[in-house]
Design a protein around this motif. Sequence first.
Motif, PDB file in Angstrom:
ATOM      1  N   MET A   1       0.855  -1.180   0.000  1.00  0.00           N
ATOM      2  CA  MET A   1       0.000   0.000   0.000  1.00  0.00           C
ATOM      3  C   MET A   1       0.896   1.237   0.000  1.00  0.00           C
ATOM      4  N   SER A   2       0.570   2.213  -0.804  1.00  0.00           N
ATOM      5  CA  SER A   2       1.346   3.443  -0.867  1.00  0.00           C
ATOM      6  C   SER A   2       1.023   4.338   0.333  1.00  0.00           C
ATOM      7  N   ILE A   3       1.891   5.312   0.557  1.00  0.00           N
ATOM      8  CA  ILE A   3       1.629   6.292   1.612  1.00  0.00           C
ATOM      9  C   ILE A   3       0.310   7.008   1.325  1.00  0.00           C
ATOM     10  N   GLN A   4       0.079   7.376   0.070  1.00  0.00           N
ATOM     11  CA  GLN A   4      -1.160   8.068  -0.286  1.00  0.00           C
ATOM     12  C   GLN A   4      -2.384   7.240   0.087  1.00  0.00           C
ATOM     13  N   ALA A   6      -2.642   4.791   2.260  1.00  0.00           N
ATOM     14  CA  ALA A   6      -2.743   4.654   3.717  1.00  0.00           C
ATOM     15  C   ALA A   6      -3.332   5.921   4.337  1.00  0.00           C
ATOM     16  N   LEU A   7      -2.864   7.079   3.882  1.00  0.00           N
ATOM     17  CA  LEU A   7      -3.384   8.342   4.406  1.00  0.00           C
ATOM     18  C   LEU A   7      -4.845   8.557   4.031  1.00  0.00           C
ATOM     19  N   GLU A  12     -10.360   9.217   5.676  1.00  0.00           N
ATOM     20  CA  GLU A  12     -11.779   8.892   5.516  1.00  0.00           C
ATOM     21  C   GLU A  12     -12.375   8.378   6.820  1.00  0.00           C
ATOM     22  N   ARG A  13     -11.662   7.479   7.484  1.00  0.00           N
ATOM     23  CA  ARG A  13     -12.195   6.922   8.738  1.00  0.00           C
ATOM     24  C   ARG A  13     -12.336   7.985   9.812  1.00  0.00           C
ATOM     25  N   GLU A  14     -11.338   8.853   9.932  1.00  0.00           N
ATOM     26  CA  GLU A  14     -11.419   9.890  10.963  1.00  0.00           C
ATOM     27  C   GLU A  14     -12.481  10.926  10.624  1.00  0.00           C
ATOM     28  N   GLY A 124       4.794  12.844   8.955  1.00  0.00           N
ATOM     29  CA  GLY A 124       4.714  12.885  10.414  1.00  0.00           C
ATOM     30  C   GLY A 124       3.798  13.991  10.891  1.00  0.00           C
ATOM     31  N   ALA A 125       3.825  15.126  10.193  1.00  0.00           N
ATOM     32  CA  ALA A 125       2.937  16.237  10.558  1.00  0.00           C
ATOM     33  C   ALA A 125       1.477  15.819  10.407  1.00  0.00           C
ATOM     34  N   LEU A 126       1.179  15.086   9.342  1.00  0.00           N
ATOM     35  CA  LEU A 126      -0.193  14.606   9.139  1.00  0.00           C
ATOM     36  C   LEU A 126      -0.639  13.706  10.274  1.00  0.00           C
ATOM     37  N   ARG A 127       0.243  12.824  10.714  1.00  0.00           N
ATOM     38  CA  ARG A 127      -0.134  11.883  11.774  1.00  0.00           C
ATOM     39  C   ARG A 127      -0.109  12.543  13.145  1.00  0.00           C
ATOM     40  N   PHE A 128       0.999  13.227  13.467  1.00  0.00           N
ATOM     41  CA  PHE A 128       1.233  13.744  14.817  1.00  0.00           C
ATOM     42  C   PHE A 128       0.474  15.046  15.089  1.00  0.00           C
ATOM     43  N   ILE A 129       0.645  16.032  14.241  1.00  0.00           N
ATOM     44  CA  ILE A 129       0.062  17.348  14.481  1.00  0.00           C
ATOM     45  C   ILE A 129      -1.415  17.388  14.123  1.00  0.00           C
TER      46      ILE A 129
END
Length: 163
Positions: A1-4, A6-7, A12-14, A124-129
């Motif tokens: 699965m690509s990063i795109q 996965a993101l 979508e879920r969030e 990381g900014a997408l996940r963490f921040i």
Amino acid sequence: MSIQNALLVELEREKNNTLRILNNLPNDKFDYKPHPKSMSLGELTNHIVELHNWVELALERDTFDFHTDYTPSTLETVEELKEALEDGYLRNITLIENLTEADYFKTWTLKAGEHVIVSLPKAGALRFIINNHLIHHRGQLSVYMRLLDIPVPGIYGPSADDK
């Protein structure tokens, strides 16, 4: 699965989890604060929705400065918040689909004036921040809902209010 991919799955879920919360909120409780130091329910809900929409701030910029780049969202109804959430989500999809894998590893910096809060890869900014931050605040919002006796929907599993 690509990063795109996965993101996109995570976004979508969030987004759907936040929508479940928004669907239970009444407009007449936006001024509620559980404590004088707390954000109001309306301020907190606006912040959660705007965090979803910070994806473009992290992916299209190299720096975000709270002193010059941030104006808090001030939407006043659940319907406005739901529209902003959906509109932002559609922009996020387009943005993510058009980036290369290398774009996610470029450095992004969060600042308050000259003070650097954090510098990290954009992924990381997408996940963490963004995502972890909005999940934290959505948890706070669920406590407000419980205190106001507003049914709390299940997010990562059933809640006490699910039948």
